[in-house]
Structure formats: structure tokens, C-alpha cells
Enzyme design. Structure first.
Site, mmCIF file in Angstrom:
data_model
loop_
_atom_site.group_PDB
_atom_site.id
_atom_site.type_symbol
_atom_site.label_atom_id
_atom_site.label_comp_id
_atom_site.label_asym_id
_atom_site.label_seq_id
_atom_site.Cartn_x
_atom_site.Cartn_y
_atom_site.Cartn_z
ATOM 1 N N ARG A 1 13.529 3.959 12.354
ATOM 2 C CA ARG A 1 12.360 4.828 12.298
ATOM 3 C C ARG A 1 11.486 4.641 13.552
ATOM 4 O O ARG A 1 11.961 4.193 14.570
ATOM 5 C CB ARG A 1 11.606 4.563 10.993
ATOM 6 N N ASN B 1 7.696 -5.793 -1.039
ATOM 7 C CA ASN B 1 7.713 -4.707 -0.063
ATOM 8 C C ASN B 1 6.282 -4.596 0.459
ATOM 9 O O ASN B 1 5.426 -3.991 -0.193
ATOM 10 C CB ASN B 1 8.152 -3.387 -0.708
ATOM 11 N N PRO C 1 0.793 -1.230 0.000
ATOM 12 C CA PRO C 1 0.000 0.000 0.000
ATOM 13 C C PRO C 1 0.827 1.283 0.000
ATOM 14 O O PRO C 1 1.875 1.360 0.646
ATOM 15 C CB PRO C 1 -0.828 -0.110 1.275
ATOM 16 N N ASN C 2 0.312 2.257 -0.729
ATOM 17 C CA ASN C 2 0.869 3.619 -0.827
ATOM 18 C C ASN C 2 2.176 3.711 -1.614
ATOM 19 O O ASN C 2 2.696 4.811 -1.802
ATOM 20 C CB ASN C 2 1.052 4.246 0.568
ATOM 21 N N HIS D 1 12.576 -3.243 1.974
ATOM 22 C CA HIS D 1 12.079 -1.924 2.375
ATOM 23 C C HIS D 1 13.033 -0.864 1.855
ATOM 24 O O HIS D 1 14.253 -1.017 1.960
ATOM 25 C CB HIS D 1 11.995 -1.815 3.909
ATOM 26 N N TYR E 1 11.617 8.336 1.380
ATOM 27 C CA TYR E 1 11.523 7.288 0.358
ATOM 28 C C TYR E 1 12.240 7.607 -0.945
ATOM 29 O O TYR E 1 12.306 6.760 -1.831
ATOM 30 C CB TYR E 1 10.042 6.969 0.087
ATOM 31 N N ALA F 1 3.105 -0.783 4.778
ATOM 32 C CA ALA F 1 2.533 -0.725 6.136
ATOM 33 C C ALA F 1 2.043 -2.090 6.626
ATOM 34 O O ALA F 1 2.033 -2.352 7.839
ATOM 35 C CB ALA F 1 1.399 0.293 6.162
ATOM 36 N N ASP G 1 1.068 -15.270 7.134
ATOM 37 C CA ASP G 1 0.631 -16.667 7.011
ATOM 38 C C ASP G 1 0.690 -17.146 5.564
ATOM 39 O O ASP G 1 1.010 -18.310 5.303
ATOM 40 C CB ASP G 1 -0.789 -16.835 7.560
ATOM 41 N N ARG H 1 5.469 10.956 -2.199
ATOM 42 C CA ARG H 1 5.266 10.566 -0.809
ATOM 43 C C ARG H 1 6.550 10.713 0.003
ATOM 44 O O ARG H 1 7.534 10.004 -0.254
ATOM 45 C CB ARG H 1 4.827 9.102 -0.815
ATOM 46 N N GLU I 1 11.939 -10.105 1.550
ATOM 47 C CA GLU I 1 11.233 -8.906 2.036
ATOM 48 C C GLU I 1 12.149 -7.694 1.841
ATOM 49 O O GLU I 1 13.316 -7.741 2.231
ATOM 50 C CB GLU I 1 10.925 -9.085 3.532
#
Ligand code: DQA
Length: 145
Positions: A107, A74, A10-11, A100, A23, A77, A87, A18, A98
Site C-alpha cells: 500500500r 491490530n 482506531p477506525n 493487519h 478491508y 493507523a 514502547d 470502511r 501484530e
């Protein structure tokens, strides 16, 4: 040719606009172009999904082993909130990297916990766009093993 699924949570469609101090100034399209360039050089193929919807991400992860050799995700949130995504990752038997853009451990405290991390193969955090590129390289190493 082996296929990798890239998932942006999301986002991340708002990248560039943003919080650029956190970022960076790259748009998602810029990042996707860099991912596709690297994939071409390394002779793998990539499909890319951006979704703001937890269920859509869960569905994509769950059906991925039929078509993909690895996932680079990624979860944005949802990293910090989604037991369902965690899961789904635990349920599949392909490598999951994963990533980021920011270093989540530098942070706010609520970002220090990744629900996904223990189910993923590994995590790359804090290298901006390079987090994705390193994630793709890690996925390639894993699928060529
Ligand atoms: C993020 C970090 C998350 O905490 C945040 O919610 C995001 C992006 C990153 O790439 O740095 O949306 O996953």
C-alpha cells in the site's frame, strides 16, 4: 483456561462500511464472532477491546500480563505513528502478535513502516479476516510452548 487479549485499533469499528475493497465486507462484530469460535475450539478464552484512543491501548497493553498469556493486536493507523504503543509492547514479557487485514507493504509508502514490528513477537499482514485467525493460532502456539 489461558486468556488472550485481542486489541483492535482506531477506525476498525467501521469495518464493513470502511473502504470494503481494501478491508473486506466483514463487520468487526463478524470478525469477533470468528475469533470467539476459534478460541472456543482451541479451548482458550479471549477478551476483545476496540479503541480509537492511543492512551487506552497503551493502558491495556501495560496491564495485560496480570491477566493474559498473549496479545493479538491490530494497531491500525497507530502502527505507523505510535512510539507509545511500541514502547508498551517492548515493556511487557508476554507474546504479542501484530496483525493487519491488508498487506501494508503493498500500500502507500507511509504504511510500509510499522513502529511496533521490532517489539512484537511477529507480524501477519494481508490475509483479511484470516490475519486475525492466524494471529490467534500463533498466539496459542506461543503460550503452549
Ligand atoms: C490496517 C492497516 C493500517 O495501515 C490502517 O491504518 C488500518 C488498518 C489493516 O488492518 O490493514 O487502519 O492495520
Amino acid at each position: 483456561m489461558k486468556k488472550i487479549l485481542i486489541i483492535h485499533g482506531p477506525n476498525l469499528g467501521l469495518l464493513g462500511l470502511r473502504e470494503p475493497d481494501i478491508y473486506g465486507k466483514f463487520s468487526l462484530e463478524d470478525i469477533n464472532k470468528q475469533i470467539k469460535k476459534l478460541a472456543k475450539e482451541k479451548k482458550v478464552s479471549v477478551d476483545i477491546l476496540q479503541s480509537n484512543h492511543e492512551g487506552e491501548i497503551v493502558d491495556a497493553i501495560g496491564s495485560s500480563p496480570k491477566k493474559y498469556a498473549a496479545i493479538v493486536i491490530n494497531p491500525a493507523a497507530y502502527t505507523h505513528t505510535s512510539v507509545a504503543i511500541r514502547d508498551a509492547v517492548a515493556a511487557i514479557d508476554i507474546p504479542v502478535v501484530e496483525v493487519h487485514l491488508s498487506n501494508i507493504y503493498r500500500r502507500e509508502e507511509f504504511r510500509h513502516k510499522s513502529l511496533l514490528a521490532a517489539a512484537a513477537t511477529g507480524q501477519i499482514s494481508g490475509f483479511g479476516v484470516n490475519s486475525y485467525l492466524l494471529g490467534v493460532l500463533a498466539a496459542i502456539e506461543l503460550i503452549n510452548k
